[in-house]
Design an enzyme around this catalytic site. Structure first.
Site, PDB file in Angstrom:
ATOM      1  N   TYR A 146     -45.007  38.267 -22.555  1.00 47.96           N
ATOM      2  CA  TYR A 146     -44.335  38.284 -21.250  1.00 47.96           C
ATOM      3  C   TYR A 146     -44.801  39.467 -20.405  1.00 47.96           C
ATOM      4  O   TYR A 146     -44.718  39.427 -19.186  1.00 47.96           O
ATOM      5  CB  TYR A 146     -42.821  38.380 -21.429  1.00 47.96           C
ATOM      6  CG  TYR A 146     -42.107  37.056 -21.568  1.00 47.96           C
ATOM      7  CD1 TYR A 146     -42.471  36.153 -22.565  1.00 47.96           C
ATOM      8  CD2 TYR A 146     -41.060  36.711 -20.722  1.00 47.96           C
ATOM      9  CE1 TYR A 146     -41.801  34.956 -22.712  1.00 47.96           C
ATOM     10  CE2 TYR A 146     -40.392  35.512 -20.856  1.00 47.96           C
ATOM     11  CZ  TYR A 146     -40.767  34.630 -21.860  1.00 47.96           C
ATOM     12  OH  TYR A 146     -40.099  33.448 -21.989  1.00 47.96           O
ATOM     13  N   LYS A 196     -46.446  34.495 -36.428  1.00 43.08           N
ATOM     14  CA  LYS A 196     -47.563  33.573 -36.630  1.00 43.08           C
ATOM     15  C   LYS A 196     -48.699  34.388 -37.242  1.00 43.08           C
ATOM     16  O   LYS A 196     -49.827  34.462 -36.730  1.00 43.08           O
ATOM     17  CB  LYS A 196     -47.950  32.949 -35.274  1.00 43.08           C
ATOM     18  CG  LYS A 196     -48.932  31.801 -35.368  1.00 43.08           C
ATOM     19  CD  LYS A 196     -48.335  30.518 -35.943  1.00 43.08           C
ATOM     20  CE  LYS A 196     -49.434  29.486 -36.167  1.00 43.08           C
ATOM     21  NZ  LYS A 196     -48.961  28.283 -36.869  1.00 43.08           N
ATOM     22  N   ASP A 228     -43.843  27.902 -36.471  1.00 46.60           N
ATOM     23  CA  ASP A 228     -43.802  26.431 -36.458  1.00 46.60           C
ATOM     24  C   ASP A 228     -42.840  25.920 -37.526  1.00 46.60           C
ATOM     25  O   ASP A 228     -42.024  25.035 -37.284  1.00 46.60           O
ATOM     26  CB  ASP A 228     -45.218  25.830 -36.631  1.00 46.60           C
ATOM     27  CG  ASP A 228     -46.027  26.444 -37.766  1.00 46.60           C
ATOM     28  OD1 ASP A 228     -45.591  27.459 -38.354  1.00 46.60           O
ATOM     29  OD2 ASP A 228     -47.117  25.911 -38.080  1.00 46.60           O
ATOM     30  N   ASP A 252     -37.759  33.090 -27.119  1.00 43.13           N
ATOM     31  CA  ASP A 252     -37.364  32.259 -25.977  1.00 43.13           C
ATOM     32  C   ASP A 252     -37.236  30.804 -26.425  1.00 43.13           C
ATOM     33  O   ASP A 252     -36.249  30.127 -26.145  1.00 43.13           O
ATOM     34  CB  ASP A 252     -38.414  32.392 -24.872  1.00 43.13           C
ATOM     35  CG  ASP A 252     -38.099  31.506 -23.673  1.00 43.13           C
ATOM     36  OD1 ASP A 252     -36.931  31.528 -23.222  1.00 43.13           O
ATOM     37  OD2 ASP A 252     -39.001  30.797 -23.203  1.00 43.13           O
ATOM     38  N   ASP A 256     -33.485  28.438 -27.420  1.00 41.95           N
ATOM     39  CA  ASP A 256     -33.048  27.172 -26.802  1.00 41.95           C
ATOM     40  C   ASP A 256     -32.768  26.142 -27.891  1.00 41.95           C
ATOM     41  O   ASP A 256     -31.804  25.374 -27.817  1.00 41.95           O
ATOM     42  CB  ASP A 256     -34.131  26.598 -25.861  1.00 41.95           C
ATOM     43  CG  ASP A 256     -33.963  27.060 -24.413  1.00 41.95           C
ATOM     44  OD1 ASP A 256     -33.441  28.173 -24.205  1.00 41.95           O
ATOM     45  OD2 ASP A 256     -34.350  26.306 -23.492  1.00 41.95           O
TER      46      ASP A 256
HETATM   47  C1  IPM Z   1     -34.449  32.945 -20.862  1.00 38.56           C
HETATM   48  C2  IPM Z   1     -35.179  32.261 -19.750  1.00 38.56           C
HETATM   49  C3  IPM Z   1     -36.140  33.242 -19.086  1.00 38.56           C
HETATM   50  C4  IPM Z   1     -37.098  33.751 -20.134  1.00 38.56           C
HETATM   51  C5  IPM Z   1     -36.893  32.690 -17.871  1.00 38.56           C
HETATM   52  C6  IPM Z   1     -35.954  32.093 -16.849  1.00 38.56           C
HETATM   53  C7  IPM Z   1     -37.769  33.739 -17.243  1.00 38.56           C
HETATM   54  O1  IPM Z   1     -35.832  31.133 -20.233  1.00 38.56           O
HETATM   55  O2  IPM Z   1     -33.730  33.936 -20.603  1.00 38.56           O
HETATM   56  O3  IPM Z   1     -34.561  32.503 -22.013  1.00 38.56           O
HETATM   57  O4  IPM Z   1     -38.127  33.102 -20.401  1.00 38.56           O
HETATM   58  O5  IPM Z   1     -36.850  34.806 -20.710  1.00 38.56           O
HETATM   59 MG    MG Z   2     -35.427  30.683 -22.266  1.00 43.78          MG
END
Ligand code: IPM
Ligand code: MG
Length: 364
Positions: A146, A196, A228, A252, A256
């Protein structure tokens, strides 16, 4: 007056899309907690994301950073929207998010994925796979691909090349691993470090450093997993995990996935710590498709306020009150659309969900 008694100050950044909607119940809860004398707290609001660009020309105006610097904690809604997708990269709302994380130095992003038992039937996974799920993703937040340099889109002999760099220094790895081990000590004492290392040098170093930091934590079990495989294990048998620690990009993605185990991404709060001032935000985005429709689930936002009380203001009691108010509402069968399923008695919008949590809290 010791620092515990000093009046605390927090900065509120509702942002874009559903941000302001899910923030409304938070404001009400804050007002209630202060009015009833449970904490001495004041707040101010600031601009971030698309709305900040609209008003000031910058997604992260310097004034917002100044306000953050004089706060004890920052609570953020969400940033971004289709209107801003065509802006140049450095004007994009997402840059503001990365900018404030970097400015505050919050290198450790804690994303607890805990299943409210009431929601076991709302997940797309079988109840027996996820019942009693309680894991936490510790995501490195201010490094890795990032932020790594070089980055950019370069042109050489008429051919464009997009470049990003995955990079971790040893001290960056040490400090995030320490956060994970310290957390594990207060939990089930198991850390899974995700990398990884079979392909990437940055990951090979990560793994080596994880092993050496582990020497200070002989009471905690450390295992390693390739990313993975971790992605697969999270849906196959997520209960094997206690603390998952990983880099920025892997974290990240995996967080999710972990959110969906708890029923909906609308449930997952996060705390970013390790700097001077903590930053608290739901992990969901600005959801422009449902913004303004009174449909968004405000629970991740409300639970982010709970984390703020827990980690930045050292008020576990207030954090637990908020979490148990949310639980009460779920027990009553009240759901926003994203978490409907077996056990749903009433589907409500953002406002009513907020009201319900508020009333459960004010009765407790
Ligand atoms: C998160 C989001 C952010 C990230 C985006 C919106 C920049 O997906 O906080 O997980 O990738 O960190
Ligand atoms: Mg995210």
């Amino acid at each position: 007056m010791n620092s515990k008694d000093r009046k605390k100050k927090i900065l509120l950044l509702p942002g874009d899309g559903i941000g302001p909607e899910v923030f409304a119940p938070v404001m009400k809860i804050l007002e209630h907690i202060v009015k009833t004398g449970q904490i001495a707290l004041e707040w101010e609001e600031g601009l971030i994301g698309g709305i900040a660009t609209d008003r000031t020309g910058y997604p992260l105006p310097p004034e917002t950073l100044e306000k953050a610097d004089r706060s004890d904690a920052v609570l953020l809604g969400a940033v971004g929207g289709p209107k801003y997708d065509t802006l140049p990269y450095d004007k994009r709302p997402e840059r503001a998010l990365l900018g404030i994380r970097e400015h505050l130095g919050v290198f450790a992003n804690l994303r607890p994925a805990r299943l409210f038992p009431e929601l076991a039937a709302s997940s797309t996974l079988k109840p027996e796979v996820i019942s009693d799920l309680d894991l936490i993703v510790v995501r490195e937040l201010t490094g890795g691909i990032y932020f790594g340099k070089p980055r950019g889109i370069f042109e050489e002999s008429g051919v464009r090349r997009g470049v990003n760099t995955e990079t971790y220094t040893e001290p960056e790895i040490v400090r995030i691993l320490r956060v994970a081990f310290d957390l594990a000590r207060k939990r089930r004492k198991r850390v899974t470090s995700v990398d990884k290392a079979n392909v990437l040098e940055s990951s090979a170093l990560w793994r080596e450093v994880a092993v050496s930091v582990h020497k200070d934590y002989p009471d905690v079990e450390l295992s390693h997993m390739y990313v993975d495989n971790a992605a697969m294990q999270l849906v196959r048998n997520p209960k094997q995990f206690d603390v998952l620690v990983t880099g920025n990009l892997f974290g990240d993605i995996l967080s999710d996935e972990a959110a969906q185990l708890t029923g909906s991404i609308g449930m997952l709060a996060s705390a970013s710590i390790g700097g001077k001032t903590g930053l608290y935000e739901p992990i969901h985005g600005s959801a422009p498709d449902i913004a303004g429709k009174d449909m968004a689930n405000p629970l991740a936002m409300i639970l982010s306020l709970a984390l703020l009380f827990r980690y930045s203001l050292d008020r576990e009691d207030l954090a637990e009150n908020i979490e148990s108010a949310a639980r009460t509402v779920l027990k009553d069968g009240v759901r926003t659309v994203d978490i409907q399923g077996k056990g749903t008695k009433k589907i409500v919008g953002t406002r009513e969900m907020g009201e319900r949590v508020f009333s459960a809290l004010s009765k407790s």
